[in-house]
Design a protein around this motif. Structure first.
Motif, short mmCIF file in Angstrom:
data_model
loop_
_atom_site.label_atom_id
_atom_site.label_comp_id
_atom_site.label_asym_id
_atom_site.label_seq_id
_atom_site.Cartn_x
_atom_site.Cartn_y
_atom_site.Cartn_z
N ILE A 160 0.81 -1.22 0.00
CA ILE A 160 0.00 0.00 0.00
C ILE A 160 0.85 1.27 0.00
O ILE A 160 0.39 2.33 -0.43
CB ILE A 160 -0.96 0.00 1.22
CG1 ILE A 160 -2.08 1.04 1.04
CG2 ILE A 160 -0.20 0.21 2.52
CD1 ILE A 160 -2.99 0.77 -0.12
N THR A 161 2.11 1.17 0.45
CA THR A 161 3.00 2.33 0.45
C THR A 161 3.65 2.57 -0.91
O THR A 161 4.50 3.45 -1.04
CB THR A 161 4.09 2.18 1.52
OG1 THR A 161 4.76 0.93 1.33
CG2 THR A 161 3.48 2.23 2.91
N GLU A 162 3.28 1.77 -1.92
CA GLU A 162 3.77 1.95 -3.28
C GLU A 162 2.58 2.12 -4.22
O GLU A 162 2.35 1.30 -5.11
CB GLU A 162 4.65 0.77 -3.69
CG GLU A 162 5.88 0.62 -2.82
CD GLU A 162 6.64 -0.68 -3.03
OE1 GLU A 162 7.71 -0.84 -2.42
OE2 GLU A 162 6.16 -1.55 -3.81
N PRO A 163 1.79 3.19 -4.04
CA PRO A 163 0.53 3.34 -4.79
C PRO A 163 0.74 3.84 -6.21
O PRO A 163 1.82 4.33 -6.57
CB PRO A 163 -0.23 4.37 -3.95
CG PRO A 163 0.85 5.26 -3.39
CD PRO A 163 2.01 4.32 -3.10
N GLY A 164 -0.33 3.73 -6.98
CA GLY A 164 -0.30 4.26 -8.35
C GLY A 164 0.44 3.35 -9.30
O GLY A 164 1.02 2.34 -8.91
N PRO A 165 0.41 3.69 -10.58
CA PRO A 165 1.08 2.85 -11.57
C PRO A 165 2.59 2.94 -11.47
O PRO A 165 3.15 4.01 -11.31
CB PRO A 165 0.58 3.41 -12.91
CG PRO A 165 0.20 4.83 -12.61
CD PRO A 165 -0.30 4.83 -11.20
N GLY A 166 3.26 1.79 -11.56
CA GLY A 166 4.71 1.76 -11.64
C GLY A 166 5.16 1.74 -13.08
O GLY A 166 4.36 1.50 -13.99
N GLY A 167 6.45 1.98 -13.32
CA GLY A 167 6.92 1.99 -14.69
C GLY A 167 8.39 2.30 -14.80
O GLY A 167 9.18 1.94 -13.92
N ALA A 168 8.77 2.96 -15.88
CA ALA A 168 10.16 3.30 -16.14
C ALA A 168 10.22 4.62 -16.89
O ALA A 168 9.20 5.16 -17.33
CB ALA A 168 10.83 2.19 -16.95
N LEU A 169 11.44 5.14 -17.03
CA LEU A 169 11.65 6.42 -17.70
C LEU A 169 12.31 6.20 -19.06
O LEU A 169 13.34 5.54 -19.17
CB LEU A 169 12.53 7.34 -16.85
CG LEU A 169 11.88 7.86 -15.57
CD1 LEU A 169 12.93 8.47 -14.64
CD2 LEU A 169 10.80 8.90 -15.89
N LEU A 170 11.70 6.76 -20.09
CA LEU A 170 12.26 6.75 -21.43
C LEU A 170 12.97 8.09 -21.61
O LEU A 170 12.35 9.15 -21.47
CB LEU A 170 11.14 6.58 -22.45
CG LEU A 170 11.49 6.12 -23.85
CD1 LEU A 170 12.20 4.77 -23.83
CD2 LEU A 170 10.22 6.03 -24.70
N VAL A 171 14.28 8.06 -21.91
CA VAL A 171 15.11 9.26 -21.86
C VAL A 171 15.80 9.49 -23.20
O VAL A 171 16.37 8.55 -23.78
CB VAL A 171 16.18 9.14 -20.76
CG1 VAL A 171 17.00 10.42 -20.66
CG2 VAL A 171 15.53 8.81 -19.42
N GLU A 172 15.75 10.73 -23.69
CA GLU A 172 16.55 11.17 -24.83
C GLU A 172 17.51 12.24 -24.33
O GLU A 172 17.08 13.26 -23.77
CB GLU A 172 15.67 11.71 -25.94
CG GLU A 172 14.79 10.66 -26.59
CD GLU A 172 14.08 11.19 -27.83
OE1 GLU A 172 14.66 12.05 -28.52
OE2 GLU A 172 12.95 10.73 -28.09
N LEU A 173 18.82 12.01 -24.53
CA LEU A 173 19.84 12.83 -23.89
C LEU A 173 20.95 13.16 -24.88
O LEU A 173 21.38 12.29 -25.66
CB LEU A 173 20.43 12.06 -22.69
CG LEU A 173 21.55 12.69 -21.89
CD1 LEU A 173 21.04 13.88 -21.09
CD2 LEU A 173 22.17 11.64 -20.95
N ASP A 174 21.41 14.43 -24.82
CA ASP A 174 22.61 14.77 -25.58
C ASP A 174 23.59 15.53 -24.70
O ASP A 174 23.25 15.95 -23.58
CB ASP A 174 22.28 15.54 -26.86
CG ASP A 174 21.67 16.92 -26.61
OD1 ASP A 174 22.00 17.55 -25.57
OD2 ASP A 174 20.87 17.37 -27.44
N ALA A 175 24.79 15.72 -25.19
CA ALA A 175 25.86 16.32 -24.38
C ALA A 175 25.68 17.82 -24.22
O ALA A 175 26.35 18.44 -23.39
CB ALA A 175 27.22 16.02 -25.00
N ALA A 176 24.77 18.41 -24.97
CA ALA A 176 24.55 19.86 -24.87
C ALA A 176 23.63 20.21 -23.72
O ALA A 176 23.36 21.39 -23.48
CB ALA A 176 23.98 20.39 -26.18
N GLY A 177 23.13 19.21 -23.02
CA GLY A 177 22.27 19.47 -21.88
C GLY A 177 20.80 19.28 -22.16
O GLY A 177 19.96 19.47 -21.28
#
Length: 440
Positions: free
Chosen positions: A221-238
């Motif tokens: 119950i202390t982990e409510p809501g949908p779980g998932g993962a992060l989809l990340v697009e990253l470049d060296a310019a920040g």
């Protein structure tokens, strides 16, 4: 030059949902396999999105003994990535430290496991023509006291550099990799911090993102809501674009139900009232308000909800529930029977009785008793402005606990909404007790 990757953590394979099941149900298989289903969906996501690589920031297994089933399952999932030439970079955390950990099945060569003795750098796709560097370090034992991050030393920042840590972001702690958010933000040569350990998905937008994807499937119950993962697009310019993608087949909900109406007096009355609340269980998340993270509309179907119903309000139902110690048990049993047949199913984890006896309306009480008038005058002083001043004065003491390992199993962080709720409930309870004693 940029990269696109999936950031996941805290699979806790080998664990079960603490759903309070004392008897067999039609949904046993769904509940028992939910953790594995959610993780399988993560790998589906990585494949369908054709990411460059996958990062898993610790606690792939729930215990350092690492079950055979969990080990074989991960071999199959990582093999699916290997077939598509998608590498994975893995660190191990406090639940699956490396020292003396058994290995039942070897993972594919495309899985790069961070060493536990010293930080390690892997280059994507290779060291000859790197498009990104991934730094990390695994736990040696369960209570890891080394801060580790200081020795993440990329050669330059011309390509994206990612740091992987399993930490509670507690700089004063003696375990779980003590380090502060400010410390990580000060590492200018790291463009993205891929963290694990905290089970609630959250992102800190500092000079570079410092992110937790949370658990792919909540287990209590202390982990409510949908779980998932992060989809990340990253470049060296920040530049960094982030999207939270839900994966959990089962969603936990803690629902307060006001049963203080005079028309609600029996267990069937409560049951019908709760049934009307079920339509509001839609799996949405507001965890990323105020950040740049978008949340994908769930393309998967939620198989079911596990709910804790907290009954509130002042009315005749209070006496009904208090007259027989088995009343709450009977209500729980009836809810499990009637709601479990819905689609998605709704399983009742528990029912909590926080009702109070009937009390007269506040306006009817004013002027009837000096003590009650004095209390109402005092309560009226605690208006919205006073509550805001209280929050400002209390400050960080009321912030959510970052590290679930340090908190109590049934502890919930005090948000602004919960503070308002507690103040209002305290006012009602004191007023009810005063009214009851004056009536006696």
């Amino acid at each position: 030059m940029g990269v696109r990757f999936l950031h996941a953590a805290d699979f806790h394979l080998g664990s079960q949902l603490a759903a309070g099941r004392g008897e067999s149900t039609d949904h046993d298989e769904t509940l028992e396999s939910a953790v594995y289903t959610a993780v399988s969906r993560l790998f589906d996501l990585a494949i369908s999105e054709r990411v460059d690589f996958v990062i898993v920031a610790g606690d792939l297994y729930d215990t350092d003994s690492r079950s055979v089933r969990a080990n074989a399952f991960l071999e199959e999932q990582f093999a699916r990535l290997a077939e598509r030439e998608i590498p994975a970079y893995v660190c191990y955390g406090n639940h699956d430290p490396v020292a003396d950990a058994p290995t039942y099945v070897e993972l594919p060569e495309t899985v790069y496991e961070f060493d536990h003795e010293a930080p390690e750098e892997f280059c994507f796709p290779n060291a000859d023509a790197p498009e990104a560097r991934i730094w990390g370090q695994s736990y040696r034992d369960r209570h890891e006291s080394r801060s580790m991050y200081r020795r993440f030393t990329p050669a330059d920042d011309r390509i994206p550099n990612v740091g992987v840590l399993h930490t509670g972001l507690n700089p004063d702690g003696r375990r779980y990799v003590p380090v502060g958010r400010r410390d990580l933000a000060g590492k200018d040569d790291i463009h993205y911090w891929a963290l694990g350990h905290v089970h609630d998905a959250r992102v800190f937008d500092d000079e570079q993102p410092i992110a937790y994807p949370g658990v792919p499937q909540g287990r209590q119950i202390t982990e409510p809501g949908p779980g998932g993962a992060l989809l990340v697009e990253l470049d060296a310019a920040g530049s960094c674009e982030m999207e939270f993608v839900p994966t959990s087949p089962v969603v936990w909900r803690s629902v307060a139900v006001d049963v203080g109406d005079e028309s609600i007096s029996s267990i069937p009355d409560i049951e019908r009232h709760i049934e009307r609340s079920v339509d509001d269980l839609a799996a949405t998340t507001d965890r990323f308000d105020g950040t740049s993270v978008s949340v994908r509309d769930p393309e998967w179907e939620v198989d079911g909800y596990v709910c804790r119903w907290t009954l509130t309000g002042n009315g005749p139902v209070h006496e009904t529930l208090g007259a027989d110690p088995e009343a709450v048990y009977e209500l729980t049993r009836r809810l499990r029977r009637t709601l479990a047949g819905r689609r998605p199913f709704v399983w009742t984890e528990a029912v909590r009785d926080e009702t109070g006896p009937p009390i007269p309306a506040i306006d009817d009480l004013r002027g009837t008793d000096r003590v009650i008038d004095e209390f109402l005058a005092l309560a009226d002083e605690f208006d919205d402005a006073a509550r805001d001043r209280f929050r400002d004065e209390v400050g960080m003491l009321w912030q959510p606990v970052d590290d679930h390992e340090e908190g109590r199993p049934d502890e919930l962080a005090l948000t602004d909404d919960r503070l308002d709720e507690l103040v209002d409930r305290a006012r009602e309870r004191v007023l009810g007790e005063l009214a009851r004693r004056r009536a006696d």
